[in-house]
Design a protein around this motif. Structure first.
Motif, mmCIF file in Angstrom:
data_model
loop_
_atom_site.group_PDB
_atom_site.id
_atom_site.type_symbol
_atom_site.label_atom_id
_atom_site.label_comp_id
_atom_site.label_asym_id
_atom_site.label_seq_id
_atom_site.Cartn_x
_atom_site.Cartn_y
_atom_site.Cartn_z
ATOM 1 N N THR A 42 0.829 -1.206 0.000
ATOM 2 C CA THR A 42 0.000 0.000 0.000
ATOM 3 C C THR A 42 0.868 1.262 0.000
ATOM 4 O OG1 THR A 42 -0.046 -0.111 2.404
ATOM 5 C CG2 THR A 42 -1.880 -1.150 1.257
ATOM 6 N N GLN A 43 2.177 1.095 0.137
ATOM 7 C CA GLN A 43 3.057 2.264 0.203
ATOM 8 C C GLN A 43 3.660 2.535 -1.175
ATOM 9 O OE1 GLN A 43 4.591 0.082 3.696
ATOM 10 N NE2 GLN A 43 5.163 2.101 4.492
ATOM 11 N N ALA A 44 3.894 3.805 -1.470
ATOM 12 C CA ALA A 44 4.269 4.211 -2.839
ATOM 13 C C ALA A 44 5.566 3.554 -3.310
ATOM 14 C CB ALA A 44 4.386 5.726 -2.907
ATOM 15 N N VAL A 100 10.625 -4.758 5.775
ATOM 16 C CA VAL A 100 9.604 -5.805 5.831
ATOM 17 C C VAL A 100 8.254 -5.115 6.017
ATOM 18 C CG1 VAL A 100 9.644 -6.234 8.349
ATOM 19 C CG2 VAL A 100 9.095 -8.091 6.790
ATOM 20 N N ARG A 101 7.206 -5.701 5.449
ATOM 21 C CA ARG A 101 5.922 -5.001 5.457
ATOM 22 C C ARG A 101 4.755 -5.919 5.827
ATOM 23 N NH1 ARG A 101 4.322 -4.451 0.862
ATOM 24 N NH2 ARG A 101 5.972 -5.090 -0.523
ATOM 25 N N GLY A 102 3.990 -5.437 6.813
ATOM 26 C CA GLY A 102 2.703 -6.086 7.070
ATOM 27 C C GLY A 102 1.659 -5.534 6.113
ATOM 28 N N SER A 103 1.944 -4.352 5.575
ATOM 29 C CA SER A 103 0.979 -3.714 4.665
ATOM 30 C C SER A 103 1.073 -4.358 3.290
ATOM 31 C CB SER A 103 1.249 -2.209 4.566
ATOM 32 O OG SER A 103 2.544 -1.992 4.064
ATOM 33 N N VAL A 104 0.241 -5.361 3.105
ATOM 34 C CA VAL A 104 0.140 -6.090 1.845
ATOM 35 C C VAL A 104 -1.348 -6.141 1.519
ATOM 36 C CG1 VAL A 104 0.541 -8.324 0.733
ATOM 37 C CG2 VAL A 104 2.122 -7.530 2.481
#
Ligand SMILES: Cc1cc2nc3c(=O)[nH]c(=O)nc-3n(C[C@H](O)[C@H](O)[C@H](O)COP(=O)(O)O)c2cc1C
Length: 211
Positions: free
Chosen positions: A123-125, A179-183
């Motif tokens: 969700t991040q650019a 690392v990203r939880g925003s998926v």
């Protein structure tokens, strides 16, 4: 109407041709002798969210995936631990040139989708600018004798170990990562062609730092 039909078939045929063009890619053997000393890599480990568009070289990708969750022993055990040695976490490798599944046994990339799905991995650019987005997907068909909260904790821990291997490799190589939880857990499973018993755990973006 005829023209529309022609365009429709052109899209279908082009789409199929494109999918067929994506072939398995053998990665070069990993260089397991190099890198910074562990304590220096730990000292440098950090999350970065600014990436240049420079691509990750094939040898670096090979080393990175081996460090992440490659096979490091003759009996098939891996560079990261997994609960009961399930080895349930698959790494999807999302690049400008298509999406692949890392196959540790053959140390190769298996085609998943021919198009550029980077933007859809988060969700991040920055996810669409960085050359590499990894998606950690748990294959629940490999998960035995754990249910409910235990299962969820184990899946998270197993993906976390892989993510930390990637963090340390990136610190050693001077690469940027987060690392990203925003998926996007609604749309991405369809695009990655996941079965109902495959669950996205985390994403991780990798690239060269923006200068
Ligand atoms: C499980 C988990 C999920 C995270 N999700 C995100 C995320 O969605 N987006 C992001 O920019 N950073 C995410 N992070 C990175 C953290 O924000 C980062 O690790 C924290 O701010 C500490 O910074 P450091 O890693 O540089 O020490 C996540 C970290 C973990 C462990």
């Amino acid at each position: 109407m005829k023209r529309m039909t022609l365009i429709f078939f052109a899209i279908i045929i082009f789409g199929i041709a494109e999918a067929q063009e994506l072939k398995p890619i053998s990665l070069p053997p990993p260089d397991t002798a190099g890198g910074k000393p562990l304590m220096q890599s730990i000292k440098l480990r950090k999350s970065s969210r600014e990436f240049s568009q420079e691509k990750v070289a094939p040898q670096v990708l090979s080393n990175l995936l081996w460090a992440a969750f490659g096979i490091n022993r003759p009996d098939g055990h891996r560079t990261a631990p997994s609960a009961m040695n399930w080895q349930e976490v698959d790494i999807y490798v999302v690049t400008e040139n298509g999406t692949f599944l890392y196959d540790a046994k053959t140390h190769s990339l298996l085609p998943v989708a021919p198009n550029d799905l980077r933007e859809k991995t988060g969700t991040q650019a920055f996810v669409k600018d960085a050359p590499l987005d990894l998606v950690y997907v748990a294959d629940l068909s490999k998960v035995k004798r754990a249910t409910g909260e235990d299962q969820i904790l184990y899946l998270g821990a197993d993906a976390g170990f892989i993510a930390q291997n990637v963090y340390l490799f990136c610190a050693s190589e001077g690469l940027a990562t987060v690392v990203r939880g925003s998926v996007d857990k609604k749309e991405l499973p369809k695009l990655l062609k996941l079965r109902d018993d495959q669950k996205i755990i985390l994403g991780q973006t990798v690239g060269h730092p923006k200068k």
